[in-house]
Scaffold this motif. Structure first.
Motif, short mmCIF file in Angstrom:
data_model
loop_
_atom_site.label_atom_id
_atom_site.label_comp_id
_atom_site.label_asym_id
_atom_site.label_seq_id
_atom_site.Cartn_x
_atom_site.Cartn_y
_atom_site.Cartn_z
N GLY A 194 -5.10 13.06 0.94
CA GLY A 194 -4.12 12.07 0.39
C GLY A 194 -3.54 10.91 1.48
N VAL A 195 -3.43 11.76 2.76
CA VAL A 195 -3.12 10.67 3.82
C VAL A 195 -3.97 9.72 4.05
N SER A 196 -5.43 10.18 4.15
CA SER A 196 -6.28 8.94 4.23
C SER A 196 -6.44 7.79 3.01
N SER A 197 -5.46 8.20 1.85
CA SER A 197 -5.46 7.38 0.91
C SER A 197 -4.62 6.08 1.17
N MET A 198 -3.69 6.32 2.11
CA MET A 198 -2.73 5.33 2.35
C MET A 198 -2.95 4.88 4.00
N ILE A 199 -2.79 5.86 4.92
CA ILE A 199 -2.45 5.32 5.97
C ILE A 199 -3.31 4.34 6.80
N PRO A 200 -4.82 4.49 6.53
CA PRO A 200 -5.64 3.46 7.27
C PRO A 200 -5.62 2.14 6.51
N TYR A 201 -5.23 2.12 5.49
CA TYR A 201 -5.05 0.73 4.88
C TYR A 201 -3.51 -0.19 5.22
N LEU A 202 -2.93 0.86 5.80
CA LEU A 202 -1.54 0.02 6.26
C LEU A 202 -1.78 -0.87 7.37
N ILE A 245 12.11 10.03 0.21
CA ILE A 245 10.84 10.14 -0.39
C ILE A 245 9.86 8.78 -0.62
N VAL A 246 8.71 8.74 -0.15
CA VAL A 246 8.03 7.68 0.11
C VAL A 246 6.76 8.02 -0.53
N PRO A 247 6.34 7.87 -1.72
CA PRO A 247 5.13 8.31 -2.21
C PRO A 247 3.80 7.75 -1.74
N ASN A 248 2.88 8.41 -1.74
CA ASN A 248 1.43 7.57 -1.45
C ASN A 248 1.20 6.40 -1.91
N GLY A 249 0.79 5.45 -1.18
CA GLY A 249 0.34 4.13 -1.90
C GLY A 249 -1.25 3.87 -1.90
#
Length: 376
Positions: A16-24, A178-182
């Protein structure tokens, strides 16, 4: 503003983390923002030797557990790697794993820390049969929530259900944001297709917590009812051989394809029809949002973040966990009625684009980060 995103796993790891953080990073690419990522390479093992103390509890009372000892050693290794690699200050650190956050705060006590809790390691270990509920390891890991609350300037999680889960272990649960994964919509490209035989797909690590055994029992029931389908299993894990044997025992091996680990499943998931994952627990369930953005119909269990993403009968179907017959009934509905399947997929895609877009998550994070911007 100089930002550090502190991960545990390297960003190329699935989850889940890799679904968002690298694209930030690309979304923060402007003169106002300078963002970097930090993580612990797999090769770093048993390097740290610093004594570890927590402010809110004594971890040594749980120290006879090998799992706790390994966790503490990983903490030492992470801290060793920080001191070796980071030589410049940051205005704000956003950590995405308990070890990352606590180690960063120990190394940089004056730097503001935002801590996001993405999932529950202790719950995963219990569901996977590795530890006992209320045992040493469980009590150690849940004590970390209070330590994180003490250390962090701001606590976040990814769903309302997981904030509720953490509530007994912290003093002020109402302060947890709460900040959902993006998810970056550009990664997901729905593809018009017509499969003569319905194609089911799941993407997960192959561990007991994901309930793939229940999925196989449901697929066995579907076969008994005379339904044709193909089940695609994308992912790997410690129980893969057991699951392959179970598929053979249930007589569904010929209908099941094991792919193993795939780095970019979003490249071919859009060719399938139905995403199904009967997890026994999920803090958020990133794979459901990803499948929705790929325009698949969703079938999941009524647990955790899954039930926040899916409104039963509107943008997917929910079933009780560990109920193979209910899961078979739900799958039967979307297998038999392609139009219904399409309507569920369309609604799921619209909700994911609105509520789980990377744009929305970035907007929420920027507003939060600016609260910690240093005065000129």
């Amino acid at each position: 503003m100089r930002l550090l995103q502190a991960l545990f796993f390297p960003p190329e790891q699935p989850g889940g983390v890799s679904s968002m953080i690298p694209y930030l990073q690309e979304r923060f690419n402007s003169p106002r923002w300078e963002m970097e990522l930090f993580s612990l390479p797999k090769r770093i093992r048993n390097k740290g030797s610093e004594e570890i103390r927590f402010d809110t509890f004594d971890w040594t009372q749980y120290g006879e557990s090998p799992i706790v000892q390994k966790y503490i050693q990983t903490f030492r290794d992470y801290l060793w790697w920080i001191k070796l690699r980071i030589h410049k200050p940051y205005d704000l650190i956003h950590a995405h794993h308990p070890i990352a956050g606590l180690a960063m705060k120990k190394a940089f006590p004056a730097t503001p820390l935002i801590q996001t809790i993405h999932s529950s390691y202790e719950r995963e270990l219990i569901l996977n049969g590795k530890i006992e509920e209320n045992g040493l390891e469980h009590r150690f890991l849940t004590s970390l929530y209070g330590e994180l609350e003490h250390a962090a300037d701001c606590m976040l999680t990814v769903s309302e259900s997981f904030r509720t889960y953490m509530s007994p272990y912290v003093k002020s649960p109402e302060k947890i944001g709460i900040v959902p994964n993006g998810f970056d919509e550009k990664r997901f490209k729905p593809i018009p297709h017509e499969n003569e035989v319905p194609q089911l797909v799941t993407v997960c690590r192959l561990v007991p917590a994901k309930g793939i055994d229940v999925l196989f029992e449901a697929c066995c029931e579907l076969k008994k009812r005379g339904h044709d389908y193909v089940l695609h299993i994308i992912g790997d894990g410690p129980i893969r051989s057991e699951l392959e044997e179970l598929a053979q025992q249930l007589g569904i091996y010929n209908e099941t394809i094991f792919y193993g680990y795939t780095l970019h499943p979003e490249e071919f998931v859009p060719f399938f029809d139905i995403f199904v994952l009967p997890s026994r627990a999920e803090a958020f369930g990133s794979v459901f949002a990803e499948a929705a953005l790929s325009s698949l119909a969703l079938v999941g269990t009524d647990v955790g973040g899954i039930s926040e993403q899916i409104e039963d009968g509107v943008n997917g179907l929910l079933v009780p966990k560990d109920n193979a017959v209910a899961l078979a009934d739900a799958l039967e509905k979307v297998i038999q009625d392609p139009l219904y399947r399409y309507e569920l997929a369309r609604s799921a895609s619209e909700k994911a684009k609105t509520e789980y877009s990377l744009r929305r998550s970035v907007h929420m994070l920027k507003k939060l980060y600016l609260k910690f911007e240093p005065a000129n």
